[in-house]
Motif scaffolding. Structure first.
Motif, PDB file in Angstrom:
ATOM      1  N   ASP A 270      -5.074  -9.023   1.658  1.00 43.47           N
ATOM      2  CA  ASP A 270      -5.308  -9.013   3.099  1.00 43.47           C
ATOM      3  C   ASP A 270      -3.980  -9.011   3.860  1.00 43.47           C
TER       4      ASP A 270
ATOM      5  N   ASP B 179     -12.203  -4.217   9.026  1.00 43.53           N
ATOM      6  CA  ASP B 179     -12.483  -3.777   7.661  1.00 43.53           C
ATOM      7  C   ASP B 179     -11.687  -2.542   7.279  1.00 43.53           C
ATOM      8  N   THR B 180     -11.097  -1.867   8.270  1.00 44.96           N
ATOM      9  CA  THR B 180     -10.305  -0.663   8.020  1.00 44.96           C
ATOM     10  C   THR B 180      -9.112  -0.652   8.957  1.00 44.96           C
TER      11      THR B 180
ATOM     12  N   ARG C 292      -8.636  -6.549   6.249  1.00 48.62           N
ATOM     13  CA  ARG C 292      -9.004  -6.729   4.851  1.00 48.62           C
ATOM     14  C   ARG C 292      -8.261  -5.738   3.957  1.00 48.62           C
TER      15      ARG C 292
ATOM     16  N   SER D 126      -9.193  -4.229   1.354  1.00 46.16           N
ATOM     17  CA  SER D 126      -9.981  -3.062   0.961  1.00 46.16           C
ATOM     18  C   SER D 126      -9.901  -1.958   2.006  1.00 46.16           C
TER      19      SER D 126
END
Length: 392
Positions: free
Chosen positions: A189, A13-14, A33, A35
């Protein structure tokens, strides 16, 4: 025996470069991802602008591949991106209409060399990786793929790589034979794989409209003996085949035994080539070339080739100039070499004079053009063409 079912791909996620280097680099693939990316490696608008510039450049046929259905078009004509298209979506609609709904694929090689802003953004992204794993001696490649054709049979990737999904969701299958992982990637992504992996990135079932992705290829093979010799010993055109440049692609050796009536000595063109290499291999000349190559690699961001320089800038006495990029220099044989953004120049400034100018630029200071001697003004003009300085 039933084939082994694909396992889910690791997902982060990071993006944390120290963790990535320790757990995934040269080890196993991972999906990151969008984000979780501090700054994406690409911008969709810059990607399209780069594709337009690449399509308009001379020699575009060597860097662009266009297929319609199962046909590879040697001359795509107006099927390539144009400025008036303005975006991938508009370009996709136009080409789909011209082809009567037939699927198509646009591939642009060396994309980062077409557009300085795209190169700078990708360079900044990769800098975080190089800080932890080292910058490869061979430059990374950048390939854009856009269109509606389904992917062909996946090939084993000899190097490591990243795939950035710019438009259109993708269903990924990635891994060595028999150990594939699966995941669905959405725009923004980023997926990484080590060398020796197969990658399939098919459009997701629900995806529609334009799709675009960018592949960053990173060499992972050991450097072979002799790598880099053409650049070290070839500062000028190839005397054997001037139109073809260096690398041997334009030099052809006939089949069969040589004739018995060959004249003594080398033919003039080969004698000129031998003399060229003798001159280029002299200690002083070779020292300059080595320094030049070192400066190029220190400023190209691990991407080769870099975008060509723009026309030199023009400054008046009233202008103030500051740096936008780090500038490096080296003294070799009494001459000063200056580098920025993957380009190198020579200057007539003395070492103390150059140290003062570049030291102020790299410290974030401002130079008043009216206070500079002609060699320093000429240096700033060339650096502006490299896009390393700007007028305030």
């Amino acid at each position: 025996m039933n084939p082994r079912s694909p396992a889910p791909l690791d997902i982060l996620d990071t993006l944390d470069w120290p963790r990535f280097a320790a757990e995934y680099w040269d080890r196993r693939p991972v999906l990151i991802r969008g984000s979780g990316l501090p700054r994406p490696p690409f911008d969709t608008n810059e990607l399209f602008e780069s594709a337009v510039i690449a399509a308009q450049r001379s020699g575009a046929a060597h860097r662009i591949r266009f297929s319609a259905g199962q046909r590879h078009l040697v001359d795509p004509g107006d099927l390539l991106p144009r400025p008036e298209d303005a975006s991938f979506d508009a370009y996709h609609r136009r080409v789909t209409g011209q082809l009567g709904g037939e699927s198509f694929s646009l591939v642009v090689l060396c994309l980062h060399s077409a557009h300085h802003p795209l190169w700078a953004r990708e360079r900044d992204f990769l800098t975080g990786l190089w800080e932890h794993v080292g910058q490869p001696s061979a430059g990374a490649t950048t390939t854009l793929v856009h269109g509606s054709r389904p992917p062909g049979r996946p090939a084993v990737r000899r190097g490591a790589g990243f795939l950035y999904v710019a438009l259109g969701a993708r269903r990924l299958r990635l891994g060595p034979d028999g150990q594939e992982g699966t995941a669905e990637a959405v725009p923004g992504d980023l997926v990484y794989w080590p060398a020796g992996h197969r990658l399939t990135a098919a459009p997701a079932p629900a995806a529609s409209g334009a799709t675009a992705s960018v592949h960053i290829g990173i060499p992972r093979e050991p450097t072979r003996h002799g790598t880099g010799l053409p650049s070290l010993l070839a500062p000028g055109p190839n005397p054997v085949s001037p139109q073809e440049g260096w690398g041997g692609d334009g030099i052809h050796v006939p089949d069969g035994d040589p004739p018995d009536d060959l004249s003594a000595g080398l033919p003039p063109v080969l004698a000129a080539a031998l003399d060229h290499f003798r001159q280029a291999a002299r200690p002083a000349a070779l020292e300059r070339r080595v320094a030049r190559e070192a400066l190029l690699q220190a400023t190209n961001g691990g991407l080769d080739p870099v975008p060509p320089p723009a026309r030199p800038g023009y400054f008046t006495d009233d202008d103030a100039v500051r740096a936008t990029e780090r500038v490096l220099w080296s003294e070799v044989g009494g001459r000063q070499l200056v580098a920025a953004c993957g380009h190198v120049l020579e200057t007539d400034l003395s070492a103390p004079e150059l140290s003062a100018v570049i030291g102020l630029l790299n410290a974030g200071g401002t130079l008043l053009v009216g206070e500079l001697a002609p060699p320093a003004r000429s240096l700033l003009s060339r650096l502006a063409g490299f896009r390393a300085v700007e007028r305030l």
